[in-house]
Design a protein around this motif. Structure first.
Motif, short mmCIF file in Angstrom:
data_model
loop_
_atom_site.label_atom_id
_atom_site.label_comp_id
_atom_site.label_asym_id
_atom_site.label_seq_id
_atom_site.Cartn_x
_atom_site.Cartn_y
_atom_site.Cartn_z
N ASN A 17 17.29 -80.03 41.22
CA ASN A 17 18.50 -79.20 41.09
C ASN A 17 18.22 -77.93 40.32
O ASN A 17 18.70 -76.85 40.69
CB ASN A 17 19.63 -80.00 40.45
N LYS A 18 17.45 -78.04 39.25
CA LYS A 18 17.11 -76.86 38.44
C LYS A 18 16.30 -75.87 39.27
O LYS A 18 16.58 -74.67 39.25
CB LYS A 18 16.34 -77.30 37.20
N ALA A 19 15.32 -76.37 40.01
CA ALA A 19 14.49 -75.49 40.85
C ALA A 19 15.33 -74.83 41.94
O ALA A 19 15.19 -73.64 42.21
CB ALA A 19 13.35 -76.29 41.46
N SER A 20 16.20 -75.61 42.56
CA SER A 20 17.05 -75.07 43.62
C SER A 20 17.96 -73.97 43.09
O SER A 20 18.11 -72.92 43.71
CB SER A 20 17.88 -76.20 44.23
N LYS A 21 18.55 -74.20 41.93
CA LYS A 21 19.44 -73.21 41.31
C LYS A 21 18.67 -71.92 40.99
O LYS A 21 19.15 -70.82 41.26
CB LYS A 21 20.06 -73.80 40.05
N ALA A 22 17.46 -72.07 40.46
CA ALA A 22 16.64 -70.90 40.12
C ALA A 22 16.27 -70.13 41.38
O ALA A 22 16.37 -68.89 41.41
CB ALA A 22 15.39 -71.33 39.36
N LEU A 23 15.86 -70.83 42.42
CA LEU A 23 15.45 -70.16 43.66
C LEU A 23 16.61 -69.44 44.32
O LEU A 23 16.45 -68.34 44.86
CB LEU A 23 14.80 -71.16 44.63
N LYS A 24 17.80 -70.04 44.28
CA LYS A 24 18.98 -69.37 44.84
C LYS A 24 19.27 -68.08 44.08
O LYS A 24 19.56 -67.05 44.68
CB LYS A 24 20.21 -70.29 44.78
N ALA A 25 19.21 -68.14 42.76
CA ALA A 25 19.49 -66.96 41.94
C ALA A 25 18.44 -65.87 42.18
O ALA A 25 18.76 -64.69 42.22
CB ALA A 25 19.53 -67.33 40.46
N MET A 26 17.20 -66.28 42.36
CA MET A 26 16.12 -65.33 42.55
C MET A 26 16.03 -64.85 44.00
O MET A 26 15.29 -63.93 44.30
CB MET A 26 14.79 -65.98 42.15
N ARG A 31 17.83 -59.05 42.45
CA ARG A 31 17.64 -59.93 41.29
C ARG A 31 16.16 -60.25 41.08
O ARG A 31 15.69 -60.30 39.94
CB ARG A 31 18.47 -61.21 41.45
N LEU A 32 15.42 -60.43 42.15
CA LEU A 32 13.99 -60.66 42.02
C LEU A 32 13.31 -59.43 41.42
O LEU A 32 12.44 -59.55 40.56
CB LEU A 32 13.38 -61.02 43.38
N LYS A 33 13.73 -58.27 41.85
CA LYS A 33 13.17 -57.02 41.32
C LYS A 33 13.49 -56.89 39.83
O LYS A 33 12.63 -56.49 39.04
CB LYS A 33 13.72 -55.83 42.10
N ILE A 34 14.70 -57.24 39.43
CA ILE A 34 15.08 -57.22 38.01
C ILE A 34 14.16 -58.13 37.21
O ILE A 34 13.64 -57.74 36.15
CB ILE A 34 16.56 -57.63 37.82
N LEU A 35 13.91 -59.33 37.72
CA LEU A 35 13.04 -60.27 37.02
C LEU A 35 11.61 -59.74 36.94
O LEU A 35 10.94 -59.90 35.91
CB LEU A 35 13.07 -61.63 37.70
N ILE A 65 24.86 -62.66 37.01
CA ILE A 65 24.54 -63.82 37.86
C ILE A 65 23.31 -64.54 37.32
O ILE A 65 23.30 -65.76 37.19
CB ILE A 65 24.34 -63.39 39.33
N LEU A 66 22.28 -63.78 36.96
CA LEU A 66 21.06 -64.39 36.42
C LEU A 66 21.34 -65.09 35.09
O LEU A 66 20.77 -66.15 34.81
CB LEU A 66 19.97 -63.33 36.25
N ARG A 67 22.21 -64.52 34.30
CA ARG A 67 22.58 -65.15 33.02
C ARG A 67 23.39 -66.42 33.27
O ARG A 67 23.13 -67.46 32.65
CB ARG A 67 23.40 -64.17 32.18
N GLU A 68 24.34 -66.36 34.21
CA GLU A 68 25.17 -67.51 34.55
C GLU A 68 24.33 -68.67 35.08
O GLU A 68 24.61 -69.83 34.81
CB GLU A 68 26.19 -67.06 35.61
N LYS A 69 23.27 -68.35 35.82
CA LYS A 69 22.38 -69.37 36.38
C LYS A 69 21.29 -69.77 35.39
O LYS A 69 20.37 -70.50 35.75
CB LYS A 69 21.74 -68.88 37.68
N LEU A 82 19.99 -56.31 25.36
CA LEU A 82 18.60 -56.62 25.67
C LEU A 82 18.53 -57.89 26.49
O LEU A 82 19.20 -58.88 26.18
CB LEU A 82 17.79 -56.80 24.38
N CYS A 83 17.71 -57.88 27.54
CA CYS A 83 17.59 -59.03 28.44
C CYS A 83 16.15 -59.53 28.45
O CYS A 83 15.21 -58.73 28.38
CB CYS A 83 17.97 -58.63 29.87
N LYS A 84 16.00 -60.84 28.57
CA LYS A 84 14.68 -61.42 28.75
C LYS A 84 14.80 -62.68 29.60
O LYS A 84 15.86 -63.29 29.69
CB LYS A 84 14.00 -61.72 27.42
N VAL A 85 13.69 -63.05 30.22
CA VAL A 85 13.64 -64.27 31.03
C VAL A 85 13.72 -65.45 30.07
O VAL A 85 13.02 -65.50 29.07
CB VAL A 85 12.37 -64.32 31.89
N ARG A 86 14.60 -66.37 30.38
CA ARG A 86 14.91 -67.49 29.49
C ARG A 86 13.83 -68.57 29.46
O ARG A 86 13.53 -69.14 28.42
CB ARG A 86 16.24 -68.10 29.95
N ASP A 87 13.26 -68.87 30.61
CA ASP A 87 12.39 -70.02 30.76
C ASP A 87 11.00 -69.58 31.22
O ASP A 87 10.87 -68.89 32.24
CB ASP A 87 13.02 -70.98 31.78
#
Length: 106
Positions: A17-26, A31-35, A65-69, A82-87
């Motif tokens: 579920n975690k992987a699926s949620k991350a892939l949907k957001a990305m 959003r991928l470009k932002i990351l 959206i990325l923060r919500e996910k 300021l934004c950073k990748v969480r995981d």
């Protein structure tokens, strides 16, 4: 690397579920470009806007959206956000995608 066809390889439902949620957001190109722009750094939203090349409003919507996910975190520093990748796992996934899709052709 783990062979996913190996019967000893079992993914927990929680991880699936975690992987699926991350892939949907990305899955959205912006959003991928932002990351990709953020990478391992912590960047102000306006730096992200300048590097991605769209409006601040548009970037903010996608950051929300990325923060919500739970893909990125943000914090206020004076008037800046300021934004950073969480995981770190997200960074590893992005690295694998870059190696797969962004190889330099010789």
């Amino acid at each position: 690397m783990t062979d996913i066809t190996d019967p000893n390889f079992i993914m927990k439902e929680e991880n699936i579920n975690k992987a699926s949620k991350a892939l949907k957001a990305m899955g959205h190109p912006l959003r991928l470009k932002i990351l990709c722009v953020i990478g391992e750094k912590e960047l102000p939203v306006m730096d992200i806007v300048n590097k991605v090349g769209t409006t601040q409003s548009n970037i903010s919507q996608h950051i929300d959206i990325l923060r919500e996910k739970e893909i990125i975190t943000s914090r206020r520093d004076g008037s800046r956000i300021l934004c950073k990748v969480r995981d770190h796992n997200i960074l590893q996934l992005m690295e694998a995608m870059q190696q797969t899709f962004c190889t330099i052709e010789q």
